[in-house]
Motif scaffolding. Structure first.
Motif, PDB file in Angstrom:
ATOM      1  N   SER A 237       0.836  -1.203   0.000  1.00 38.03           N
ATOM      2  CA  SER A 237       0.000   0.000   0.000  1.00 38.03           C
ATOM      3  C   SER A 237       0.871   1.252   0.000  1.00 38.03           C
ATOM      4  O   SER A 237       1.991   1.242   0.511  1.00 38.03           O
ATOM      5  CB  SER A 237      -0.903   0.008   1.248  1.00 38.03           C
ATOM      6  N   GLN A 238       0.325   2.322  -0.614  1.00 39.01           N
ATOM      7  CA  GLN A 238       1.051   3.590  -0.572  1.00 39.01           C
ATOM      8  C   GLN A 238       0.993   4.207   0.830  1.00 39.01           C
ATOM      9  O   GLN A 238       1.724   5.142   1.135  1.00 39.01           O
ATOM     10  CB  GLN A 238       0.462   4.561  -1.598  1.00 39.01           C
ATOM     11  N   HIS A 239       0.091   3.673   1.659  1.00 33.69           N
ATOM     12  CA  HIS A 239      -0.008   4.152   3.041  1.00 33.69           C
ATOM     13  C   HIS A 239       0.800   3.248   3.983  1.00 33.69           C
ATOM     14  O   HIS A 239       0.404   2.964   5.108  1.00 33.69           O
ATOM     15  CB  HIS A 239      -1.477   4.182   3.482  1.00 33.69           C
ATOM     16  N   TRP A 240       1.953   2.816   3.504  1.00 39.42           N
ATOM     17  CA  TRP A 240       2.767   1.857   4.248  1.00 39.42           C
ATOM     18  C   TRP A 240       3.256   2.407   5.578  1.00 39.42           C
ATOM     19  O   TRP A 240       3.544   1.651   6.508  1.00 39.42           O
ATOM     20  CB  TRP A 240       3.955   1.428   3.401  1.00 39.42           C
TER      21      TRP A 240
END
Length: 322
Positions: A287-290
């Protein structure tokens, strides 16, 4: 008591030999698995490990929480950009120039910052770091906020050896090992013992006759100069320089690497940088929200893994503090 010291030395040296030996064998693994991207990741890990052990000299051994340490990282990177644009492409000269510039910056800012303590020291180093960041943004000749593309890696004694990924990997490894050995000697010396004394009780150190300010300032300058070397290497690896190298976020990442690995243990930050970069790569694949997941892992680690990876290894093996 008599058996603790030998075990202390053996444990830390074995850990260092294991980690550096694993790095040394990685190109062979990359060739056998036909995955040369491993070298890119490993080079990045070692570059940040170099910056982390440099920060640990003042954070772990001197109790100085610098939130502007990324400024030294950026100074090293911009030394590469400025000298390359002016026709000086040798990485040794660029490293020397970056280290001297970073040492001077550390001498001036450290002389002022070290007149404060605690949260005030954190804030003043943050302020100096942000000043360096905005100075880099104003360098329109070097891309300003957009950064500056180098167009290729630096040379080494007139050869283009660093342009080869394997050669560059081993160059970074050699620099990291040399820095580790240098810092080991520093922390084991009388200078290092005084620095640890200031961490534990600066008032008592002053009372027994040690002027702690010069020791702390010297450590700050050494740390800044070594961090700039990491900046030189990172600029060469990605062939790009930007003010983002100097942000306080980067300083925070370096602190996290030291805490993850274990403050006051030189091999700990190397392990911390390894875990940090690998987690970054692994979580970013989902995820880009890592960073949300990374934050949760970090909270759990702080709550249940005090002492970092080095502390965890110490508990498992019953060893002494490295």
């Amino acid at each position: 008591m008599s058996g603790a010291a030998p075990r202390l030395v053996t444990g830390s040296r074995l850990a260092a030999l294991g980690i550096f030996g694993a790095f040394a064998l990685l190109p062979l693994v990359a060739v056998l698995t036909d995955d040369m991207f491993l070298l890119v990741i490993a080079s990045r890990i070692m570059i940040f490990a170099l910056a982390a052990i440099a920060l640990d000299l003042i954070l772990g051994y001197g109790a100085m929480v610098s939130f502007g340490h990324a400024a030294f990282f950026g100074i090293g990177a911009y030394a590469v950009a400025i000298l390359t644009k002016n026709g000086i492409t040798d990485i040794v000269l660029q490293t020397l120039a970056g280290a001297v510039a970073a040492a001077l910056f550390a001498l001036v800012t450290g002389a002022l910052s070290l007149r404060t303590r605690g949260v005030y020291f954190i804030m003043i180093t943050l302020a100096f770091g942000q000043m360096a960041f905005f100075f880099a943004v104003s360098l329109s000749a070097y891309g300003g906020d957009d950064g500056f593309s180098l167009g290729g890696r630096s040379s080494l004694f007139g050869t283009d050896l660093p342009s080869n990924d394997v050669a560059f990997f081993y160059l970074v490894l050699v620099v990291l090992v040399l820095a580790y050995v240098l810092l080991r000697r520093i922390v084991a010396s009388r200078f290092g013992r005084v620095l640890r004394g200031t961490r534990e009780n600066p008032v008592r150190m002053g009372a027994i006759g040690f002027a702690t300010y010069p020791y702390r300032l010297t450590a700050y300058v050494i740390s800044g100069a070594l961090t700039s070397v990491a900046g030189v290497l990172l600029a060469n690896q990605i062939e790009f320089v930007a003010p983002a190298f100097m942000t306080w976020h980067r300083s925070g990442e370096l602190i996290v690497m030291v805490v993850l690995g274990g403050m006051g243990t030189l091999i700990g930050p190397v392990a911390g940088a390894t875990i940090f970069i690998l987690l970054e790569e692994w979580l970013a694949a989902f995820s880009q929200h890592w960073k949300l997941g990374f934050g949760i892992i970090l909270i759990l680690f702080v709550l249940f893994g005090r002492g970092g990876l080095a502390g965890l290894a110490r508990k498992l093996t019953g060893g002494a503090k490295p």
